[in-house]
Design a protein around this motif. Structure first.
Motif, mmCIF file in Angstrom:
data_model
loop_
_atom_site.group_PDB
_atom_site.id
_atom_site.type_symbol
_atom_site.label_atom_id
_atom_site.label_comp_id
_atom_site.label_asym_id
_atom_site.label_seq_id
_atom_site.Cartn_x
_atom_site.Cartn_y
_atom_site.Cartn_z
ATOM 1 N N VAL A 111 0.702 -1.119 -0.245
ATOM 2 C CA VAL A 111 0.264 0.375 -0.710
ATOM 3 C C VAL A 111 1.159 1.158 0.020
ATOM 4 O O VAL A 111 1.408 1.088 0.950
ATOM 5 N N ASP A 112 0.376 1.808 -1.006
ATOM 6 C CA ASP A 112 1.591 3.700 -1.359
ATOM 7 C C ASP A 112 0.965 4.137 -1.674
ATOM 8 O O ASP A 112 0.056 3.885 -2.408
ATOM 9 N N ARG A 113 1.351 5.498 -0.997
ATOM 10 C CA ARG A 113 0.448 6.518 -2.317
ATOM 11 C C ARG A 113 1.425 6.270 -3.898
ATOM 12 O O ARG A 113 2.750 6.448 -3.608
ATOM 13 N N LEU A 114 0.741 6.778 -4.502
ATOM 14 C CA LEU A 114 1.132 6.606 -6.170
ATOM 15 C C LEU A 114 2.517 7.641 -6.043
ATOM 16 O O LEU A 114 2.277 8.378 -6.304
ATOM 17 N N ASP A 115 3.708 7.415 -6.036
ATOM 18 C CA ASP A 115 4.455 8.109 -5.974
ATOM 19 C C ASP A 115 5.820 7.622 -6.032
ATOM 20 O O ASP A 115 6.174 6.825 -5.783
ATOM 21 N N TYR A 116 6.806 8.718 -7.369
ATOM 22 C CA TYR A 116 7.814 8.470 -7.922
ATOM 23 C C TYR A 116 9.279 7.744 -6.258
ATOM 24 O O TYR A 116 9.865 6.615 -7.050
ATOM 25 N N SER A 117 8.611 8.386 -5.385
ATOM 26 C CA SER A 117 9.762 7.669 -3.705
ATOM 27 C C SER A 117 9.941 6.508 -3.401
ATOM 28 O O SER A 117 10.303 5.682 -2.891
ATOM 29 N N LYS A 118 8.777 5.978 -4.072
ATOM 30 C CA LYS A 118 8.339 4.545 -3.636
ATOM 31 C C LYS A 118 8.303 3.535 -3.878
ATOM 32 O O LYS A 118 8.114 2.302 -3.320
ATOM 33 N N GLY A 119 9.471 3.608 -5.717
ATOM 34 C CA GLY A 119 9.862 2.276 -5.974
ATOM 35 C C GLY A 119 9.206 1.348 -6.390
ATOM 36 O O GLY A 119 9.311 -0.101 -6.865
ATOM 37 N N LEU A 120 7.795 1.695 -6.920
ATOM 38 C CA LEU A 120 7.111 0.491 -7.071
ATOM 39 C C LEU A 120 7.219 0.047 -8.408
ATOM 40 O O LEU A 120 6.962 -1.366 -8.984
ATOM 41 N N VAL A 121 7.820 -0.173 -9.553
ATOM 42 C CA VAL A 121 8.249 -0.649 -10.676
ATOM 43 C C VAL A 121 9.118 -0.934 -10.838
ATOM 44 O O VAL A 121 9.324 -2.034 -10.528
ATOM 45 N N GLU A 122 10.410 -1.026 -9.363
ATOM 46 C CA GLU A 122 11.633 -1.674 -8.993
ATOM 47 C C GLU A 122 10.703 -3.350 -8.547
ATOM 48 O O GLU A 122 11.215 -4.235 -8.807
ATOM 49 N N ARG A 123 9.910 -2.616 -8.251
ATOM 50 C CA ARG A 123 8.879 -3.340 -6.831
ATOM 51 C C ARG A 123 8.052 -4.793 -8.062
ATOM 52 O O ARG A 123 7.576 -6.004 -7.961
ATOM 53 N N PHE A 124 7.392 -3.962 -8.795
ATOM 54 C CA PHE A 124 6.937 -4.699 -9.788
ATOM 55 C C PHE A 124 7.827 -5.999 -10.724
ATOM 56 O O PHE A 124 7.337 -7.202 -10.352
ATOM 57 N N ARG A 125 8.871 -5.389 -11.121
ATOM 58 C CA ARG A 125 10.096 -6.059 -11.736
ATOM 59 C C ARG A 125 10.564 -7.147 -10.901
ATOM 60 O O ARG A 125 10.814 -8.478 -11.399
ATOM 61 N N ALA A 126 10.876 -6.874 -9.586
ATOM 62 C CA ALA A 126 11.186 -7.985 -8.136
ATOM 63 C C ALA A 126 9.893 -8.797 -8.847
ATOM 64 O O ALA A 126 10.232 -10.766 -8.539
ATOM 65 N N PHE A 127 8.883 -8.783 -9.177
ATOM 66 C CA PHE A 127 7.864 -9.411 -8.447
ATOM 67 C C PHE A 127 7.998 -10.707 -9.949
ATOM 68 O O PHE A 127 7.519 -11.504 -9.429
ATOM 69 N N GLU A 128 7.943 -10.334 -10.477
ATOM 70 C CA GLU A 128 7.772 -10.521 -12.038
ATOM 71 C C GLU A 128 9.133 -11.300 -12.099
ATOM 72 O O GLU A 128 8.992 -12.624 -12.684
ATOM 73 N N ARG A 129 10.568 -11.305 -11.265
ATOM 74 C CA ARG A 129 11.814 -11.553 -11.227
ATOM 75 C C ARG A 129 11.639 -13.185 -10.534
ATOM 76 O O ARG A 129 12.153 -13.352 -10.486
ATOM 77 N N LEU A 130 10.563 -12.665 -9.434
ATOM 78 C CA LEU A 130 9.964 -14.112 -8.518
ATOM 79 C C LEU A 130 9.455 -14.422 -9.629
ATOM 80 O O LEU A 130 10.140 -16.470 -9.180
ATOM 81 N N LEU A 131 8.727 -14.890 -10.319
ATOM 82 C CA LEU A 131 7.340 -15.989 -11.185
ATOM 83 C C LEU A 131 8.803 -16.378 -12.036
ATOM 84 O O LEU A 131 8.796 -17.586 -12.914
ATOM 85 N N ASP A 132 9.612 -15.745 -12.833
ATOM 86 C CA ASP A 132 10.718 -16.353 -13.613
ATOM 87 C C ASP A 132 11.525 -17.108 -13.319
ATOM 88 O O ASP A 132 12.034 -17.840 -13.669
ATOM 89 N N HIS A 133 12.166 -16.828 -12.179
ATOM 90 C CA HIS A 133 13.273 -17.633 -11.327
ATOM 91 C C HIS A 133 12.696 -19.114 -11.110
ATOM 92 O O HIS A 133 13.314 -20.119 -10.326
ATOM 93 N N THR A 134 11.223 -18.771 -10.145
ATOM 94 C CA THR A 134 10.730 -19.603 -9.237
ATOM 95 C C THR A 134 9.288 -20.166 -9.758
ATOM 96 O O THR A 134 8.827 -19.709 -9.956
#
Length: 475
Positions: free
Chosen positions: A267-290
């Motif tokens: 849960v975050d305000r929609l803000d570039y300081s929150k690392g949201l794009v990086e977070r989405f890509r890390a979840f994608e990496r989880l699905l990719d690697h596992t």
């Protein structure tokens, strides 16, 4: 007993028996009710023309004093210098800093104007507590008007390293304005160190640690004190909210839709300081690697809109919508949506219940002053079957929540590994981590934060009126 005067950019809407307010609002309001006092700030109204007038509303021992802003003042003070210049700079995003001299002049002008509106409402023994980056020049303006009361300031966002702050052209004027306060409060010790580093190496001032734990600062011909005051929450109240909402419709809907799958919750305000794009890509990496996690876990990202009239925020929304669509297009199945991206606001009680129903709290800002969501997630957990917190090392909360899995939000593989660890963590380890963090949260709740700051503000010396004010008074 002295009245407490709270000054903030916005006055939190609090009503007895109404929806639960955030921890900061509750803590401040409790202090006001105990001592009697006033909450002063912008009403949120933007006026096309005319002369804004203060509206006073009495609620028991508390007076709410609010005033609107003219459109030009809103654009320069709020949209402009506060949120297009200070916000990115203080969050270490010098690449996003937009500076316009006229907006800085508007920021200074609005602070002086707001101070002038407050002065007639003050009493001689009032204690004034000013909050956050919108109001850095506020004490300086009050001093120029002859106000001698104790004035404290608390910065809710990070204070940047000197080399980052130098990207803001009027950096020296801002730090000089901060030195007009009697006490400065920062979220963490690194923030305090960054401020002291500027004082010594850029302003030519001095700092010294006192026996009481405060740092004495001498700069720009002023003497003041500073300290770190990590803001907390009321963990047991949040736990009660979570329990009360456990059988509510939002949680029932979530569980029925997921069919027993695990949940990663953000849960975050929609803000570039929150690392949201990086977070989405890390979840994608989880699905990719596992591959074993596919169709076994869903990631729920709730991102309420904020500052939608600024281009940087419009851009981050478009990027998140594109990322979630791309990842879902790659991995989704007829009966499984990997990412639920929800762009709306929920009440705090609903969020607490959703936290309790999730297996992993995913809080990975690129930079954050504290991040109370991390503390609220832990507080909301089931004590017999708690979830796991994955937390950015660059959130102030990481200084306290040692039971979290601490990650670097720029390390996509590292975050994916942490998510995998969290999803498979055995109950005994989850319990130990949860109990450690809850003990910390109870020991340093929001009342402790508030009371420590107010105690220290009461001990510091009272300023004399500024020389121009004295000359006017004598003339």
């Amino acid at each position: 007993m002295s009245r407490l005067i709270i000054v903030s950019n916005r006055v939190a809407p609090i009503s007895e028996g109404g929806p639960a307010a955030g921890g900061l609002a509750v803590g401040v309001y409790d202090a006001l009710k105990e001592t009697g006092g006033m909450w002063f700030g912008w009403s949120g109204d933007v006026l096309a023309s005319g002369q804004p007038q203060i509206v006073l509303e009495e609620r028991g021992a508390v007076t709410f004093a609010t005033i609107g802003l003219l459109r030009r003042d809103y654009d320069q003070y709020y949209r402009g210098f506060s949120n297009a210049t200070l916000w990115p700079a203080f969050h270490y995003r010098a690449d996003l800093v937009q500076y316009d001299r006229h907006e800085y002049e508007g920021y200074s002008r609005v602070n002086a104007w707001l101070a002038q509106q407050l002065v007639p409402l003050l009493r001689e023994d009032d204690v004034i507590w000013v909050h956050d980056y919108h109001l850095i020049p506020f004490a300086q303006a009050l001093r120029a008007a002859g106000v001698k009361n104790r004035i404290g300031f608390f910065l809710h966002i990070p204070f940047p390293a000197s080399q980052v702050l130098l990207a803001v052209p009027p950096h020296r004027e801002l730090v000089q304005a901060l030195c007009a306060f009697d006490l400065l409060g920062f979220q963490t010790r690194p923030d305090l160190r960054a401020f002291c580093d500027y004082i010594v190496n850029e302003a030519g001032g001095t700092t010294a640690l006192q026996p009481d734990g405060l740092t004495r600062i001498e700069a720009f011909g002023q003497t003041l004190c500073a300290g770190d005051y990590p803001i907390g929450v009321y963990p047991d109240e949040i736990a009660e909210l979570a329990r009360a909402g456990e059988r509510g419709k939002p949680v029932r809907t979530l569980k029925s839709t997921l069919h027993g799958r695990k949940v990663i919750m953000s849960v975050d305000r929609l803000d570039y300081s929150k690392g949201l794009v990086e977070r989405f890509r890390a979840f994608e990496r989880l699905l990719d690697h596992t591959p074993a996690q596919r169709n076994k876990v869903s990631f729920v990202q709730i991102a309420p809109p904020t500052r939608a009239d600024l281009h940087a925020y419009q851009d981050i929304r478009l990027r998140l919508e594109a990322e979630s669509g791309r990842i879902n297009g790659r991995y989704a199945e007829l009966d499984w949506t990997p990412i639920w991206y929800i762009h709306r606001q929920y009440e705090r009680a609903v969020l607490a219940a959703l936290f309790r129903a999730s297996n992993v709290g995913y809080v990975t800002p690129l930079r954050d002053g504290m991040n109370l969501v991390a503390k609220e997630y832990v507080s909301a957990q089931d004590p017999e079957d708690p979830g796991v917190l994955v937390l950015s090392r660059f959130a102030g909360a990481a200084q306290e929540l040692s039971g979290a899995l601490i990650v670097n939000p720029l390390d996509i593989d590292g975050m994916a590994d942490a998510l995998g660890t969290a999803l498979s963590m055995p109950l005994a380890e989850r319990l130990a981590r949860y109990q450690d963090m809850m003990a910390q949260l109870r020991e340093n709740n929001v009342s402790v934060w508030r009371d420590r700051f107010m105690r220290d503000l009461g001990r510091v010396g009272v300023r004399q009126a500024s020389l121009p004010a004295l000359e006017r008074a004598q003339g």
